[in-house]
Scaffold this active site. Structure first.
Site: not given
Ligand code: CO
Length: 207
Positions: A42, A44, A46, A98, A101
């Site tokens: 992803c 993301d 993080r 994750h 999400c």
């Molecule tokens: Co995500």
């Protein structure tokens, strides 16, 4: 530009530190890359691939998009997979989702988010496949976590069903596809236990 000076400064420091421990760090990498792993994760912020599995530059080939989706009409993702498998000869493809999400969360909501809703439609399809199991979850957090897991499983199947992976297996190449999920809360990866290394694994899971 000046407001990003700190990033350029960090970069200079980082490069200097690499050279201090290994003077050939960059000259070696500039000759070639031989990663064993392709990471599909992803976007993301993080969930940064290299840091999570603690690998330096050169060790993992990476493709990231919102909610780690693998779509058979996405030339971007398919090109990454083809290059990784046929040119770089990676041995493992890791699809890593994750928990929590935002993309998966948005796909579960009944409201508009604009253009991205077209992308999230793929996750709504995953929800539909597993609706009974997901709707049986106790609360919305659990539903979200379950859909995050199911999304990884579906994307592993999508990778395995691609012509690139099917051809590699038909040629008896050693190539495995794995499904992992990362928890932002504890920094740990969990193996979802759906690794596939041959066409029979895919057929058994996709029946
Ligand atoms: Co995500």
């Amino acid at each position: 530009m000046s407001e990003l000076k700190h990033l350029l400064e960090s970069n200079r420091q980082w490069a200097a530190e690499r050279l201090a421990t290994n003077p050939q760090f960059f000259s070696g990498l500039s000759q070639q890359q031989t990663p064993e792993y392709l990471w599909i994760g992803c976007s993301d912020s993080r969930v940064p691939a290299n840091q999570i599995i603690d690998l330096p530059p050169g060790e993992v080939f990476v493709h990231r998009n919102i909610a780690n989706v693998v779509v058979h009409t996405d030339l971007n993702c398919l090109s990454v997979v083809q290059y990784a498998v046929e040119v770089l000869k990676v041995k493992h493809i890791i699809v890593c989702g994750h928990y929590g999400c935002g993309g998966v969360q948005a796909a579960m909501e009944n409201k508009e988010h604009g253009l991205i809703d077209n992308w999230l439609q793929h996750i709504r399809d995953v929800y539909r496949y597993y609706r009974a199991e997901i709707d049986a979850c106790a609360d919305n957090n659990e539903k979200l976590d379950r859909l995050c897991e199911k999304n990884v499983i579906q994307q592993v199947l999508n990778v395995c069903g691609s012509t690139v992976i099917q051809n590699a297996w038909a040629n008896n190449e050693a190539l495995s596809v794995h499904g992992w999920i990362y928890s932002i809360k504890d920094g740990l990866l969990r193996d979802l236990g759906i690794s596939m290394s041959q066409v029979d694994d895919y057929r058994a899971a996709n029946r």
